[in-house]
Scaffold this motif. Sequence first.
Motif, PDB file in Angstrom:
ATOM      1  N   ALA A   1      54.918  14.082  63.565  1.00  0.00           N
ATOM      2  CA  ALA A   1      56.341  14.152  63.008  1.00  0.00           C
ATOM      3  C   ALA A   1      56.502  15.618  62.634  1.00  0.00           C
ATOM      4  CB  ALA A   1      56.307  13.593  61.683  1.00  0.00           C
ATOM      5  N   HIS A   2      57.679  16.148  62.829  1.00  0.00           N
ATOM      6  CA  HIS A   2      58.136  17.518  62.798  1.00  0.00           C
ATOM      7  C   HIS A   2      59.737  17.410  62.546  1.00  0.00           C
ATOM      8  CE1 HIS A   2      58.526  21.801  64.208  1.00  0.00           C
ATOM      9  NE2 HIS A   2      58.042  21.881  62.968  1.00  0.00           N
ATOM     10  N   SER A   3      60.017  17.817  61.290  1.00  0.00           N
ATOM     11  CA  SER A   3      61.349  17.880  60.941  1.00  0.00           C
ATOM     12  C   SER A   3      61.737  19.040  60.185  1.00  0.00           C
ATOM     13  CB  SER A   3      61.746  16.745  60.330  1.00  0.00           C
ATOM     14  OG  SER A   3      61.176  16.303  59.237  1.00  0.00           O
TER      15      SER A   3
ATOM     16  N   LEU B   1      42.329   6.517  68.920  1.00  0.00           N
ATOM     17  CA  LEU B   1      41.765   7.416  68.298  1.00  0.00           C
ATOM     18  C   LEU B   1      42.047   7.160  66.908  1.00  0.00           C
ATOM     19  CD1 LEU B   1      41.633  11.229  69.068  1.00  0.00           C
ATOM     20  CD2 LEU B   1      42.164  10.632  66.892  1.00  0.00           C
ATOM     21  N   LEU B   2      40.644   7.097  66.309  1.00  0.00           N
ATOM     22  CA  LEU B   2      40.780   6.825  64.833  1.00  0.00           C
ATOM     23  C   LEU B   2      40.411   8.019  63.970  1.00  0.00           C
ATOM     24  CD1 LEU B   2      40.486   4.889  62.146  1.00  0.00           C
ATOM     25  CD2 LEU B   2      38.278   4.404  62.874  1.00  0.00           C
ATOM     26  N   ALA B   3      41.390   8.355  62.919  1.00  0.00           N
ATOM     27  CA  ALA B   3      41.094   9.532  62.263  1.00  0.00           C
ATOM     28  C   ALA B   3      41.166   9.238  60.696  1.00  0.00           C
ATOM     29  CB  ALA B   3      42.176  10.394  62.780  1.00  0.00           C
ATOM     30  N   LEU B   4      40.357   9.957  59.977  1.00  0.00           N
ATOM     31  CA  LEU B   4      40.432   9.979  58.577  1.00  0.00           C
ATOM     32  C   LEU B   4      41.177  11.325  57.865  1.00  0.00           C
ATOM     33  CD1 LEU B   4      36.980   8.862  57.577  1.00  0.00           C
ATOM     34  CD2 LEU B   4      39.179   7.356  57.704  1.00  0.00           C
ATOM     35  N   GLY B   5      42.301  11.105  57.338  1.00  0.00           N
ATOM     36  CA  GLY B   5      42.968  12.366  57.023  1.00  0.00           C
ATOM     37  C   GLY B   5      44.203  12.921  57.994  1.00  0.00           C
ATOM     38  N   TYR B   6      44.798  13.720  57.635  1.00  0.00           N
ATOM     39  CA  TYR B   6      45.759  14.381  58.712  1.00  0.00           C
ATOM     40  C   TYR B   6      45.931  16.028  58.263  1.00  0.00           C
ATOM     41  CZ  TYR B   6      49.324  13.990  55.104  1.00  0.00           C
ATOM     42  OH  TYR B   6      50.213  13.760  54.107  1.00  0.00           O
ATOM     43  N   ALA B   7      46.679  16.678  59.136  1.00  0.00           N
ATOM     44  CA  ALA B   7      47.186  17.971  58.868  1.00  0.00           C
ATOM     45  C   ALA B   7      48.627  18.012  58.489  1.00  0.00           C
ATOM     46  CB  ALA B   7      46.864  18.853  60.203  1.00  0.00           C
ATOM     47  N   GLY B   8      48.981  18.688  57.556  1.00  0.00           N
ATOM     48  CA  GLY B   8      50.229  18.541  57.069  1.00  0.00           C
ATOM     49  C   GLY B   8      50.754  20.065  56.775  1.00  0.00           C
ATOM     50  N   TRP B   9      52.025  20.228  57.194  1.00  0.00           N
ATOM     51  CA  TRP B   9      52.891  21.662  56.861  1.00  0.00           C
ATOM     52  C   TRP B   9      54.063  21.336  55.824  1.00  0.00           C
ATOM     53  CZ3 TRP B   9      50.546  19.889  61.218  1.00  0.00           C
ATOM     54  CH2 TRP B   9      49.576  20.635  61.884  1.00  0.00           C
ATOM     55  N   ALA B  10      54.330  22.322  55.230  1.00  0.00           N
ATOM     56  CA  ALA B  10      55.574  22.158  54.062  1.00  0.00           C
ATOM     57  C   ALA B  10      56.774  22.612  55.044  1.00  0.00           C
ATOM     58  CB  ALA B  10      55.188  23.220  52.920  1.00  0.00           C
ATOM     59  N   PRO B  11      58.020  22.495  54.613  1.00  0.00           N
ATOM     60  CA  PRO B  11      59.202  22.936  55.489  1.00  0.00           C
ATOM     61  C   PRO B  11      58.850  24.327  55.880  1.00  0.00           C
ATOM     62  CG  PRO B  11      59.763  21.375  53.641  1.00  0.00           C
ATOM     63  CD  PRO B  11      58.245  21.814  53.322  1.00  0.00           C
ATOM     64  N   GLY B  12      59.005  24.584  57.196  1.00  0.00           N
ATOM     65  CA  GLY B  12      59.066  26.050  57.782  1.00  0.00           C
ATOM     66  C   GLY B  12      57.589  26.606  57.659  1.00  0.00           C
ATOM     67  N   GLN B  13      56.886  25.982  57.285  1.00  0.00           N
ATOM     68  CA  GLN B  13      55.285  26.445  57.452  1.00  0.00           C
ATOM     69  C   GLN B  13      54.802  26.526  58.872  1.00  0.00           C
ATOM     70  OE1 GLN B  13      52.436  24.531  55.033  1.00  0.00           O
ATOM     71  NE2 GLN B  13      50.810  25.871  55.569  1.00  0.00           N
ATOM     72  N   LEU B  14      54.988  25.502  59.670  1.00  0.00           N
ATOM     73  CA  LEU B  14      54.460  25.482  60.823  1.00  0.00           C
ATOM     74  C   LEU B  14      55.127  26.769  61.827  1.00  0.00           C
ATOM     75  CD1 LEU B  14      52.704  24.266  63.242  1.00  0.00           C
ATOM     76  CD2 LEU B  14      54.376  22.407  63.492  1.00  0.00           C
TER      77      LEU B  14
END
Length: 198
Positions: free
Chosen positions: A35-37, A136-149
């Motif tokens: 997701a990216h918005s 692909l099974l994953a524990l956790g995710y990478a997240g970015w605040a608005p504009g951070q990425l």
Amino acid sequence: MSGTNNDGYLEGQILIAMPSMGDSRFERSVIYLCAHSAEGAMGIVLNQPADEVTFSDLLAQLDILPEGELIQLPDESQPLTVHKGGPVETGRGFVLHSGDYFINDSTLAIDSDICLTATVEILKAMAEGRGPKHALLALGYAGWAPGQLETEIQRNGWLTCPADPGIVFDPDLERKYDLALQKIGIDPRLLSGEAGNA
């Protein structure tokens, strides 16, 4: 819909960490952006194993199968490695998988080849051999605040490449980084930690 959409967002793309990243948690990481918005971004790291837990351990911990019971996995999904999906919500499981498996109101179809499901039902289906062909099974995710990425990309922290199920589901975690770079025409041996501005 995959690739960069009309708004310039990168949902369905792969992020490749550059040596200039500066965050050791993401060194040589390959991340699929789910997701990216304007609200931010969320992705799953594709090439970091969670060495401390196996798929069997996870099934036993979640009471999906009793400990020690034989798990019948389809041949193509053996062995199923549990990945470190990122530093956010590391106790939560996420499954990136092929589009041949779908749970109404639970599965997010990111593009025609790659979906995301974060429910126990998919783990049960996988344990019983009824799951997706590729997962692909994953524990956790990478997240970015608005504009951070966007800021990290501008600072040469990440490169992007089109999503490729061959990279996402490749069982050889060591080569995913090189495969992603090669997909966009970069020789991994030529990368340096120095960033330049034109």
